[in-house]
Design an enzyme around this catalytic site. Sequence first.
Site, PDB file in Angstrom:
ATOM      1  N   ASP A  59       0.814  -1.215   0.000  1.00  0.00           N
ATOM      2  CA  ASP A  59       0.000   0.000   0.000  1.00  0.00           C
ATOM      3  C   ASP A  59       0.849   1.267   0.000  1.00  0.00           C
ATOM      4  O   ASP A  59       0.654   2.160  -0.835  1.00  0.00           O
ATOM      5  CB  ASP A  59      -0.933   0.013   1.215  1.00  0.00           C
ATOM      6  CG  ASP A  59      -2.071  -0.986   1.092  1.00  0.00           C
ATOM      7  OD1 ASP A  59      -1.825  -2.091   0.583  1.00  0.00           O
ATOM      8  OD2 ASP A  59      -3.192  -0.669   1.519  1.00  0.00           O
ATOM      9  N   ARG A  76       0.154   2.642  17.371  1.00  0.00           N
ATOM     10  CA  ARG A  76      -0.211   3.837  16.602  1.00  0.00           C
ATOM     11  C   ARG A  76       0.167   5.157  17.274  1.00  0.00           C
ATOM     12  O   ARG A  76       0.614   6.083  16.592  1.00  0.00           O
ATOM     13  CB  ARG A  76      -1.702   3.799  16.246  1.00  0.00           C
ATOM     14  CG  ARG A  76      -2.073   2.676  15.279  1.00  0.00           C
ATOM     15  CD  ARG A  76      -1.170   2.671  14.067  1.00  0.00           C
ATOM     16  NE  ARG A  76      -1.484   1.608  13.125  1.00  0.00           N
ATOM     17  CZ  ARG A  76      -0.613   0.726  12.674  1.00  0.00           C
ATOM     18  NH1 ARG A  76       0.638   0.755  13.116  1.00  0.00           N
ATOM     19  NH2 ARG A  76      -0.958  -0.181  11.783  1.00  0.00           N
ATOM     20  N   ASP A  86      -7.310   2.176  11.610  1.00  0.00           N
ATOM     21  CA  ASP A  86      -6.024   2.859  11.682  1.00  0.00           C
ATOM     22  C   ASP A  86      -6.066   4.296  11.208  1.00  0.00           C
ATOM     23  O   ASP A  86      -5.366   5.158  11.741  1.00  0.00           O
ATOM     24  CB  ASP A  86      -4.965   2.076  10.910  1.00  0.00           C
ATOM     25  CG  ASP A  86      -4.379   0.953  11.741  1.00  0.00           C
ATOM     26  OD1 ASP A  86      -4.564   0.972  12.966  1.00  0.00           O
ATOM     27  OD2 ASP A  86      -3.737   0.058  11.171  1.00  0.00           O
ATOM     28  N   SER A 108      -3.385  -8.757   4.385  1.00  0.00           N
ATOM     29  CA  SER A 108      -2.589  -7.646   4.898  1.00  0.00           C
ATOM     30  C   SER A 108      -1.995  -8.029   6.251  1.00  0.00           C
ATOM     31  O   SER A 108      -2.661  -8.670   7.065  1.00  0.00           O
ATOM     32  CB  SER A 108      -3.472  -6.405   5.030  1.00  0.00           C
ATOM     33  OG  SER A 108      -2.783  -5.351   5.656  1.00  0.00           O
TER      34      SER A 108
END
Length: 407
Positions: free
Chosen positions: A15, A94, A123, A179
């Site tokens: 990505d 994150r 996310d 993913s």
Amino acid sequence: MAKGKVCLAYSGGLDTSCILRWLLDEGYEVVCCLANVGQEEDWDAVEKKALKIGAQKMVIEDLQKEFVEELCFRAVQCNAQYEGRYLLGTSLARPVITRCLIRTAQHEGCDYISHGATFKGNDGIRFELAAYALQPSIKIIAPWRESSFFNKFQGRNDLLDYAAGKGIPVTSTKAKPWSMDENLAHCSYEAGLLEQPDQTPPEDMWTMTNDPLTAPNEPTDITISFLQGIPIKLVTPQKTFTESVQLFKELNRIGKIHGIGRIDIVENRFLGLKSRGCYDSPAMTILRLAHLDIEGLTLDSQVRALRDQFVTHNWSTCLYNGYYFAPERLFLENSLVFSQKTVNGEVRLRCCKGAAYVLGRSSTTSKLYSQEEASMDSLENFDPEDTTGFIKIQAIRLKKYSEEWAV
């Protein structure tokens, strides 16, 4: 003339490699930022790849210690889990990654930040809420929500075709399109064939745990020591670890060998969608079990009940939904830290065939547990007749409802 300068959260995967090329084609200058939170990576190769695609610069920061001590160990103190199962591996990383992204954007004079999170996942919400909290004026490019991007790329197969056409090397294939997101706390797997909730994951998908069925028959016995709820020492048959990252990595290594920490769940995303995710979290699984056990010995029952009811659930939800940089998380965390003041001691565990088992626990500071008081062979400081009175008092209220239970 360039449209502006973008700091891209770059992983080197499918990505973000395609997004890097797309941003350049759209007329932006791009600085790539990669946070090392423990993922297995060829850092030189990632940098070369980003620069070859066209990035102006590649910034890589080692944030493993920050990640473990500020996020992972706090989650251990909290016994954090989302919806009773997910140990928050991606959610925990994150805040650290976004802080690095904003710091890099400021240092490099970037006008925008960008990321590869999709419009259906958690996310993007986590990245952007954190970014706005850290720098309210920041501008964000989220390609998967830009019509010029999502009309061109309907999904990962289109990205794979684009990467092939642009000569961008990627590890994803149409045969293995799921993913992955890896850090010290876990590896997550989603999308592709995993979107069918009844599809058994292929065995070669898992990266942080071996198959429990083929794990060694010989167990590994370990001892974990806690100070105020934080793991401070790991003793294994071969070595003792006291440095936080080394301790965490060793638990990951032991957990991988014995196949500890796999889950396959359907969870409720913040947006309202249900999503199937697979996760392997060896160190977090072992640490959570050990911490729960030492709390049984050292934590007051009412403090524990309040912490479990209000702090554990809400702290976990804050992290999952992206509210790390929020006042409610600070409020919860202050309560959490206070609750852990007495959580000192060590837990002995056995790791074997997909699970960790508690063998025993001890504390030199806690006086809450008394072997003499608990023993059925002692009447010291405990009058049996007191129990009769206790029961009678507790039954006063229940007797008023006797007609409800008439037999």
